[in-house]
Design an enzyme around this catalytic site. Sequence first.
Site, PDB file in Angstrom:
ATOM      1  N   ASP A  54      -1.635  -0.934   5.951  1.00  0.00           N
ATOM      2  CA  ASP A  54      -2.049   0.170   7.433  1.00  0.00           C
ATOM      3  C   ASP A  54      -2.979   0.209   7.988  1.00  0.00           C
ATOM      4  O   ASP A  54      -3.917   0.180   8.424  1.00  0.00           O
ATOM      5  CB  ASP A  54      -0.968   0.465   8.174  1.00  0.00           C
ATOM      6  CG  ASP A  54      -1.488   2.132   7.085  1.00  0.00           C
ATOM      7  OD1 ASP A  54      -2.116   2.033   6.072  1.00  0.00           O
ATOM      8  OD2 ASP A  54      -1.897   2.972   7.770  1.00  0.00           O
ATOM      9  N   ASP A  68      -7.211  -2.640   3.885  1.00  0.00           N
ATOM     10  CA  ASP A  68      -6.147  -2.721   3.711  1.00  0.00           C
ATOM     11  C   ASP A  68      -6.830  -4.095   3.582  1.00  0.00           C
ATOM     12  O   ASP A  68      -5.771  -5.775   3.887  1.00  0.00           O
ATOM     13  CB  ASP A  68      -4.844  -2.914   3.323  1.00  0.00           C
ATOM     14  CG  ASP A  68      -4.451  -1.310   3.140  1.00  0.00           C
ATOM     15  OD1 ASP A  68      -4.398  -1.043   1.801  1.00  0.00           O
ATOM     16  OD2 ASP A  68      -3.938  -0.335   4.260  1.00  0.00           O
ATOM     17  N   ASP A  72       0.288  -1.099   0.260  1.00  0.00           N
ATOM     18  CA  ASP A  72      -0.110   0.131   0.129  1.00  0.00           C
ATOM     19  C   ASP A  72       0.960   1.346  -0.207  1.00  0.00           C
ATOM     20  O   ASP A  72       2.461   0.835   0.595  1.00  0.00           O
ATOM     21  CB  ASP A  72      -0.466   0.174   1.181  1.00  0.00           C
ATOM     22  CG  ASP A  72      -2.285   1.524   1.334  1.00  0.00           C
ATOM     23  OD1 ASP A  72      -2.987   1.883   0.621  1.00  0.00           O
ATOM     24  OD2 ASP A  72      -1.996   1.707   2.530  1.00  0.00           O
TER      25      ASP A  72
END
Length: 777
Positions: A520, A524, A323
Amino acid sequence: MKRSLVVARLRHSASAFVSPRLEPALLAVTTVALVAGGISWLLGAVDVADALWGLGTAAAIVPAVAWVLVALRQGHAGVDLIAVLALGGTLAIREFLAGALIALMLATGRTLEEAAQRRASHDMHALLAHAPRSARRRAAGEVATVPLEEVSAGDLLIVGSGETVPVDGRVESPEAVLDESVLTGESVQIPRRRGEGVRSGVVNAGGAFELRATATEQDSTYAGIVRLAQQAGAESAPIVRLTDRYAAWFLPLTVVVAALAWLASGSAARAVAVLVVATPCPLLLAAPVAVVSGLSRASRRGVIVRDGGALENLGRARTILLDKTGTLTRGRPSVLDVAAAPGQAPTQILRTAASLDQYSPHVLAHALVDAAQERELQLSVPTDVTEEPGRGISGTVDGHRVFVGRVPPTARADSSWARAVDNRALLDGATVAWLVVDEHLSGAVLLRDPLRPEAPHALSRLRSAGIRRLLMLTGDRAAPAQEVAAVLGLDGVRAELGPADKVAVVRSEREHAVTVMVGDGVNDAPALAAADIGVAMGARGSTASSEAADVVLTTDRVDRLADAVAIAQRSRRIAVQSALGGMSLSLIAMAGAAFGLIQPAAGALLQEGIDVAVILNALRAVRAGRSERPTLTPATEALIHRFATEHDDLQDVLQSVRAAADRLSDAPDPAALAGVEEAHRLLTERLLPHEYAEEHQLYPALAAPLGGPETTATMSRAHVEIERLSHRIATHVELARAGGGLAPEQLDDLRSCLYGLNTVLRLHFSQEEENYFSLAP
């Protein structure tokens, strides 16, 4: 019914033998029996010696049978069965010395494994034992100790010196000094100012302070980590199941070789010798010992791994998906630069804007206030503050009417410096907070979510570890995502993705290689669960992502991912090496025993040595490997933290150099000269002493852990160029002072020097932060 009762009793009896105290007791009994028997034999009491050795052999048979039953209950073939056959065989042919040696070998191996597991799980148990059970809550002027489950968000708590922070919250006292080593593995004391967030589980290393709870116990950071830690341990990882497959053919092969040796020679002693040297009860436990040791090593680096299977899979990973926001970037905006209108100073622009933004809850306002505090600017208390969501905040600061926020493009159209700010914001992918003072556009603060300084170095280490594909998945726009990917050298970018889109990409990548997803945020969590291995940035990430992950990085650094991969690869390599190496040695010894070259007693001694050596080899996984970050002395870490802080403090010097260059026009201007003189003063008084100290203090300290002085040679060359450009600017200042002002022929070269110095400094700072500062916790 009776049969069920018998089975239950058998299971209970077998479980009773699986006790942490059994292995040391068995080791003591077998050792005493072997030594006492040896002394009796030397004294000529052969019958007494055989009786003692036989007693030691018989003492080992009972727990060995129990261990076989436990293994069968767990679905394993149970290589301890070979030990049972060998022990029974030695008693049948009255080879009591060989039986006593096998018993000692069995007890030694089991004791070594138990000790390894205790050592490897020490950090996990410490994490659980560290969990707080109560909190001191202040209410109605009184302080009362209450159970932790009664604490609610918004409660005011008192955290005494040496106490553990019970729940997530924010500091209400002027300052708190915290030891975060329990969560991060690094013994560094971190000061937190009023309003800053604090994670549960850290220890108060200073005086007592007040904490405003922002979460309940179950929603706090430490509770989530504890839930993961309770599941962590040496569960059957694929590599451990691989040893079970080894046992599936090793056990019948042993029986066949022993039978053939008996049939071919007619000697039962040869069959027993084969069984003796094929007794690998601790040998095939070397693989789980290596895995458990790897789990322990990972926890010391601030990485909580859910189980051994996750560690083994991480060691086989070849694709990593990351990410962007909060993983590759800090996840919160910071001040990129401060632009000032002609006649204004960047420092004053930031001070005025931050003074007003003290009263705003907006994330950009927090970034401005943090930047001002880092530069130790004295902020004023605003009055008449009003905020319009989506537009900005206004109020009175030092007697002036001030506005910070969005300004319509029409209000900036007639200002060349404002258009330059717009252009730079577009090029840098930055957000602009405009400052209006008494109805005049006075300055602007550019903000951007910066890359984590350790991210480039971490990705480079992942490449070196054999990761073939590094992709970024983000819900952000394509332009800023592409810029981050270009800086980091990623293999690809998937931008503007929703949670379902991320899951689809993860599933697609899993078809080609073992895939890791790192994130995080709450969005996600589905992708983390869909990946072969989900890794959560647990320090600042959401509870949802941490719960969905197989691995949690408990410190806010993405380079811990590289540490985790290095540890996983090394643990898996040692596990395979230990299992295959030990089995190969056992097979060679079996061949020798089948041909009569090794007698039962000698075979027991030989197998004892093989087993102990292989388990000790597996324990190497608990130590640091060469691919992990270099070990720094406390003095070197202190130097790194010192110079990293100075980098933050020197940002206004870089801005001054850039601003001086921007003010130089084609015609000499006294105001431009004043800007150049100010930049020269800052360079002389602050920047050059910093560079000199780095060259003579930091770089020599880094030479040894990095492998020699040549590792800092490039950075030393940058110091030379910085000093050269600074000296050239100083010469221009002297010429201007002697000539009563800047001469037209000076402008081009001076402008080139200022812009060049600004570029070199920014590049040099970035390289130091990536290559050197990222080494320290």
